[in-house]
Motif scaffolding. Structure first.
Motif, PDB file in Angstrom:
ATOM      1  N   SER A  21       0.833  -1.204   0.000  1.00 28.53           N
ATOM      2  CA  SER A  21       0.000   0.000   0.000  1.00 28.53           C
ATOM      3  C   SER A  21       0.866   1.252   0.000  1.00 28.53           C
ATOM      4  CB  SER A  21      -0.910   0.023   1.231  1.00 28.53           C
ATOM      5  OG  SER A  21      -1.780  -1.065   1.244  1.00 28.53           O
ATOM      6  N   GLN A  22       1.879   1.258   0.858  1.00 30.14           N
ATOM      7  CA  GLN A  22       2.777   2.421   0.953  1.00 30.14           C
ATOM      8  C   GLN A  22       3.488   2.679  -0.367  1.00 30.14           C
ATOM      9  OE1 GLN A  22       5.518   1.979   4.249  1.00 30.14           O
ATOM     10  NE2 GLN A  22       3.856   1.465   5.653  1.00 30.14           N
ATOM     11  N   ILE A  23       4.032   1.623  -0.950  1.00 33.80           N
ATOM     12  CA  ILE A  23       4.763   1.781  -2.216  1.00 33.80           C
ATOM     13  C   ILE A  23       3.817   2.258  -3.319  1.00 33.80           C
ATOM     14  CG2 ILE A  23       6.093   0.601  -4.005  1.00 33.80           C
ATOM     15  CD1 ILE A  23       7.097  -1.308  -1.762  1.00 33.80           C
ATOM     16  N   SER A  24       2.602   1.744  -3.323  1.00 38.47           N
ATOM     17  CA  SER A  24       1.666   2.107  -4.392  1.00 38.47           C
ATOM     18  C   SER A  24       1.255   3.584  -4.333  1.00 38.47           C
ATOM     19  CB  SER A  24       0.420   1.211  -4.347  1.00 38.47           C
ATOM     20  OG  SER A  24      -0.385   1.524  -3.245  1.00 38.47           O
ATOM     21  N   LEU A  25       1.335   4.185  -3.146  1.00 40.42           N
ATOM     22  CA  LEU A  25       1.004   5.615  -3.026  1.00 40.42           C
ATOM     23  C   LEU A  25       2.234   6.510  -3.084  1.00 40.42           C
ATOM     24  CD1 LEU A  25      -1.861   5.904  -0.398  1.00 40.42           C
ATOM     25  CD2 LEU A  25      -1.961   6.238  -2.854  1.00 40.42           C
ATOM     26  N   GLY A  26       3.411   5.944  -2.935  1.00 38.95           N
ATOM     27  CA  GLY A  26       4.624   6.749  -2.987  1.00 38.95           C
ATOM     28  C   GLY A  26       4.664   7.792  -1.883  1.00 38.95           C
ATOM     29  N   LYS A  27       5.140   8.987  -2.208  1.00 42.11           N
ATOM     30  CA  LYS A  27       5.271  10.075  -1.224  1.00 42.11           C
ATOM     31  C   LYS A  27       3.930  10.486  -0.635  1.00 42.11           C
ATOM     32  CE  LYS A  27       9.436  11.923  -3.332  1.00 42.11           C
ATOM     33  NZ  LYS A  27      10.065  13.030  -4.035  1.00 42.11           N
ATOM     34  N   ARG A  28       2.879  10.233  -1.359  1.00 39.08           N
ATOM     35  CA  ARG A  28       1.538  10.611  -0.904  1.00 39.08           C
ATOM     36  C   ARG A  28       1.166   9.892   0.405  1.00 39.08           C
ATOM     37  NH1 ARG A  28      -2.503  13.440  -3.818  1.00 39.08           N
ATOM     38  NH2 ARG A  28      -4.150  13.792  -2.316  1.00 39.08           N
ATOM     39  N   TRP A  29       1.743   8.700   0.634  1.00 39.18           N
ATOM     40  CA  TRP A  29       1.451   7.914   1.835  1.00 39.18           C
ATOM     41  C   TRP A  29       1.676   8.731   3.108  1.00 39.18           C
ATOM     42  CZ3 TRP A  29      -0.814   3.439   3.163  1.00 39.18           C
ATOM     43  CH2 TRP A  29      -0.549   2.912   4.421  1.00 39.18           C
ATOM     44  N   LYS A  30       2.761   9.503   3.141  1.00 41.27           N
ATOM     45  CA  LYS A  30       3.116  10.275   4.340  1.00 41.27           C
ATOM     46  C   LYS A  30       2.105  11.369   4.662  1.00 41.27           C
ATOM     47  CE  LYS A  30       8.037   9.370   3.946  1.00 41.27           C
ATOM     48  NZ  LYS A  30       9.360   9.905   3.716  1.00 41.27           N
ATOM     49  N   THR A  31       1.330  11.762   3.676  1.00 45.74           N
ATOM     50  CA  THR A  31       0.352  12.836   3.899  1.00 45.74           C
ATOM     51  C   THR A  31      -0.977  12.309   4.454  1.00 45.74           C
ATOM     52  OG1 THR A  31      -0.627  12.736   1.677  1.00 45.74           O
ATOM     53  CG2 THR A  31       1.342  14.129   1.960  1.00 45.74           C
ATOM     54  N   ILE A  64       2.788  -3.313  -8.492  1.00 42.35           N
ATOM     55  CA  ILE A  64       2.743  -2.161  -7.590  1.00 42.35           C
ATOM     56  C   ILE A  64       3.056  -0.861  -8.330  1.00 42.35           C
ATOM     57  CG2 ILE A  64       3.729  -1.130  -5.494  1.00 42.35           C
ATOM     58  CD1 ILE A  64       1.800  -3.556  -5.061  1.00 42.35           C
ATOM     59  N   GLN A  65       4.024  -0.886  -9.230  1.00 43.35           N
ATOM     60  CA  GLN A  65       4.330   0.329  -9.993  1.00 43.35           C
ATOM     61  C   GLN A  65       3.173   0.714 -10.919  1.00 43.35           C
ATOM     62  OE1 GLN A  65       6.797   2.387  -9.293  1.00 43.35           O
ATOM     63  NE2 GLN A  65       7.373   0.922  -7.710  1.00 43.35           N
ATOM     64  N   THR A  66       2.472  -0.283 -11.432  1.00 43.26           N
ATOM     65  CA  THR A  66       1.302  -0.009 -12.267  1.00 43.26           C
ATOM     66  C   THR A  66       0.224   0.691 -11.438  1.00 43.26           C
ATOM     67  OG1 THR A  66       1.776  -1.914 -13.679  1.00 43.26           O
ATOM     68  CG2 THR A  66      -0.486  -1.064 -13.720  1.00 43.26           C
ATOM     69  N   TYR A  67      -0.045   0.159 -10.238  1.00 43.77           N
ATOM     70  CA  TYR A  67      -1.012   0.812  -9.352  1.00 43.77           C
ATOM     71  C   TYR A  67      -0.532   2.205  -8.976  1.00 43.77           C
ATOM     72  CZ  TYR A  67      -3.949  -3.320  -8.622  1.00 43.77           C
ATOM     73  OH  TYR A  67      -4.814  -4.365  -8.790  1.00 43.77           O
ATOM     74  N   ARG A  68       0.757   2.348  -8.728  1.00 46.62           N
ATOM     75  CA  ARG A  68       1.298   3.657  -8.329  1.00 46.62           C
ATOM     76  C   ARG A  68       1.007   4.715  -9.394  1.00 46.62           C
ATOM     77  NH1 ARG A  68       7.045   4.385  -5.395  1.00 46.62           N
ATOM     78  NH2 ARG A  68       7.035   6.632  -5.181  1.00 46.62           N
ATOM     79  N   LYS A  69       1.208   4.352 -10.649  1.00 41.60           N
ATOM     80  CA  LYS A  69       0.924   5.290 -11.746  1.00 41.60           C
ATOM     81  C   LYS A  69      -0.569   5.605 -11.818  1.00 41.60           C
ATOM     82  CE  LYS A  69       4.841   3.856 -14.530  1.00 41.60           C
ATOM     83  NZ  LYS A  69       5.289   2.968 -15.591  1.00 41.60           N
TER      84      LYS A  69
END
Length: 187
Positions: free
Chosen positions: A67-77, A164-169
């Motif tokens: 979940s964290q990887i799929s949201l990238g930096k957005r996770w921290k917000t 995961i990278q596909t979901y991230r995009k």
């Protein structure tokens, strides 16, 4: 009955130690064989197959890290509540996607090929799905969790494409115009 209990206990023990480094290849091979046996079992309903297969693979995945990887930096917000909601929704999406792909099973063979330690805390496990017309490469990416020294899947590459990278995009594009709440609801 006793035989079923012994088999259950044996599988439970495998799950407890499933992802120590020296056992990854053996345990994943065992999990793949169990899933294939379930898929071939004509006495089980689709719902029973789904439940059994999720139980087999569930402890190998770290859905929170995914979940964290799929949201990238957005996770921290995200707030703690949003993180929990998103992780649960994302976990269900991953499981649903996995089960959908299993429904396409048509007696293909699955062979565990290469186990490679790429970093001290990263391992890849390459498998091949052999069908009538083609062979597909599936690579499981593992990381070592510091808290318990166990290995967990954090991504899967299907034919060279990271799930995961596909979901991230997709999530990044979605969040350009919509909210996290809307993303959670869409999952």
């Amino acid at each position: 009955m006793l035989k079923k209990v012994i088999i259950f206990l044996f599988l439970s023990v495998i799950s407890l130690y499933a992802l120590e480094e020296q056992n990854i290849q053996k345990v994943m091979d065992s999990k793949v064989k169990q899933v294939l046996d379930i898929l071939k079992d004509k006495t089980l309903s689709q719902k029973q197959k789904d439940r059994k297969n999720v139980r087999i693979i569930d402890d190998a995945f770290d859905y929170t890290i995914m979940s964290q990887i799929s949201l990238g930096k957005r996770w921290k917000t995200l707030t703690n509540n949003e993180k929990i909601q998103f992780s649960k929704a994302f976990e269900q999406k991953i499981k649903h996607s996995y089960l959908d792909k299993l429904k396409l099973y048509n007696n293909e063979k699955v062979i565990i090929k290469n186990f490679k330690k790429v970093k001290a805390n990263r391992i890849t496990l390459e498998t091949h799905v052999i069908g009538l017309d083609d062979t597909y490469k599936v690579i499981y990416l593992f990381y070592k969790k510091k808290q318990n020294n166990q290995w967990y899947i954090y991504d899967v590459e299907l034919v060279g494409v990271s799930i995961i990278q596909t979901y991230r995009k997709q999530f990044s594009e979605f969040l350009k115009t919509k909210t996290v709440k809307q993303l959670i609801e869409s999952l």
